[in-house]
Design a protein around this motif. Structure first.
Motif, PDB file in Angstrom:
ATOM      1  N   ALA A  33     -18.407  -4.877 -42.283  1.00  0.00           N
ATOM      2  CA  ALA A  33     -18.437  -5.886 -41.221  1.00  0.00           C
ATOM      3  C   ALA A  33     -19.544  -5.635 -40.207  1.00  0.00           C
ATOM      4  O   ALA A  33     -20.141  -6.581 -39.680  1.00  0.00           O
ATOM      5  CB  ALA A  33     -17.089  -5.922 -40.507  1.00  0.00           C
ATOM      6  N   PRO A  60     -24.530  -7.887 -39.355  1.00  0.00           N
ATOM      7  CA  PRO A  60     -23.527  -8.935 -39.140  1.00  0.00           C
ATOM      8  C   PRO A  60     -24.086 -10.343 -39.353  1.00  0.00           C
ATOM      9  O   PRO A  60     -25.225 -10.632 -38.991  1.00  0.00           O
ATOM     10  CB  PRO A  60     -23.121  -8.745 -37.679  1.00  0.00           C
ATOM     11  N   SER A  82     -19.319 -11.469 -42.536  1.00  0.00           N
ATOM     12  CA  SER A  82     -18.719 -10.512 -41.597  1.00  0.00           C
ATOM     13  C   SER A  82     -17.284 -10.869 -41.207  1.00  0.00           C
ATOM     14  O   SER A  82     -16.424  -9.980 -41.191  1.00  0.00           O
ATOM     15  CB  SER A  82     -19.595 -10.360 -40.356  1.00  0.00           C
TER      16      SER A  82
END
Length: 77
Positions: free
Chosen positions: A35, A39, A44
């Motif tokens: 994540a 991003p 994400s």
């Protein structure tokens, strides 16, 4: 790999495999790593959601809530 999408995807898949083995701590580690790596608003939020669901499996609801709040704050679409 150097491709930002493939690297994050690989980490997410390691997280998925860890969940299958019920190694939730390791799964969360890899989901969060995915994540936070380059991003973007497409992938994400998915990785944050996987981390949140895995936190819920551990009854770590505050951590799960933080993941969900991060999605709402960082990816409003």
């Amino acid at each position: 790999g150097k491709d930002f999408l493939l690297q994050a995807r690989a980490w997410s898949l390691i997280g998925d495999a860890s969940v299958e083995q019920k190694n939730y701590t390791q799964a969360i580690k890899y989901y969060l790593k995915a994540a936070k790596h380059q991003p973007n608003e497409v992938y994400s939020p998915i990785y944050w959601t996987k981390a949140a669901i895995t936190y819920e499996a551990q009854a770590a609801y505050k951590n799960a809530l933080q993941c969900y709040q991060n999605i709402v704050k960082s990816y409003p679409k």
